[in-house]
Enzyme design. Sequence first.
Site, mmCIF file in Angstrom:
data_model
loop_
_atom_site.group_PDB
_atom_site.id
_atom_site.type_symbol
_atom_site.label_atom_id
_atom_site.label_comp_id
_atom_site.label_asym_id
_atom_site.label_seq_id
_atom_site.Cartn_x
_atom_site.Cartn_y
_atom_site.Cartn_z
ATOM 1 C CB THR A 72 -0.942 0.003 1.214
ATOM 2 O OG1 THR A 72 -1.882 -1.069 1.074
ATOM 3 C CG2 THR A 72 -1.705 1.314 1.327
ATOM 4 C CD GLN A 181 -2.193 -11.266 -4.836
ATOM 5 O OE1 GLN A 181 -1.760 -12.408 -4.932
ATOM 6 N NE2 GLN A 181 -2.746 -10.821 -3.723
ATOM 7 C CB CYS A 329 -8.271 -4.075 1.638
ATOM 8 S SG CYS A 329 -6.488 -4.355 1.563
#
Length: 385
Positions: A72, A181, A329
């Site tokens: 993030t 990812q 999230c």
Amino acid sequence: MSYIYLDHAATTPMHPAVVEEMTRYMQGHFGNASSVHRIGRETKQYLNQARDRIAARLRCHPNELVFTAGGTESDNMALFGAVSYERDRTGKKHIITSQIEHHAVLHACEQLERMGVEVTYVPVDTSGRVRLEDIEAAIRPDTVLISIMYGNNEVGTLQPIREIGELARSKGIRFHVDAVQALGACPLDLSELPVDLMSLSSHKINGPQGVGALYISRRTTIDPLLFGGSQERKRRSGTENIAGILGFAKAVELATDALDDKIQFASHLRNTMFDQLQAQLGAQHVVLNGHVSEHLPHILNISLIGVSTETMLMNLDMEGIAAASGSACTSGSLEISHVLQAMHLPEEVLRSAVRFSFGLGNTIEDVEETIAKIATIYTRLRNRS
């Protein structure tokens, strides 16, 4: 009751070798890498060695890696940093992203819009893939950044990163890729990939949580996001998390060792689950969400038509199986995925989607047991309705 963990796209268990490396450091070292005394210098050596180890696997220069507190922060640093640097020097303030990005990018874009930046959110097709022509059509004279994820965290769809990067480079536009990812699931060679900024995270590859990195190409300059010190060549202030960074370096090495074998095994688990569920429940009841061929090997998103996502997840949890509705999230709220909505899927598909993601410790026996339990749950719930 044994628990089968099929939510590796959310976070992964730490590899024992990672724990060992971090523990060994923490038991004998505690210095601040910015200190000039011997203990500080020794700590700086560990930091530099970790950076060198990761750079070697990603095939980039060590100075192109900035350590962060996770994916993030890396996404935010790339977006805010690139826009700030360019706007202050040229006045340009337009960026392009997609409708299916992780919220670390989408919410950052929303904040940038509140700050006067203009954002174009390009659509995706029903497989979750952006079209190169849509990105090219969105480019303006004041475009400073294109940000597109490598592989989607919810449906696994891979994006045409090389083609987008070549387009961006031909237009003199910076290109940011969220590869959180993709690391450990796809080959990443930054020496030849046309990418200027790339976000990475440790806890998706069996490393510690709270550690990540931002690759910043030597041809790229951005403004810092954090202020307060001269760490990371003045690009990211704050005392470095040395133990976490060492764990990250070990995790990168483990994740990239024998990568082809790992990809093949994850694909085998994924394909077995999908094929057998379709065979047992009927192809009309088990719908694949995502691209048929261009996808991450470890993520399977399917809709079990007729049973809601929440109901299926609750029943799986009671049976000792961890799965998800999408992004970790937002999955706590079980909102309908913005990714699936952007793909314009039918309502019955939207409301019955479940994500399974595979990784360290999973076996074919885990998958077969999960298939059997899904079939039992699905049949029982369908018979009640």
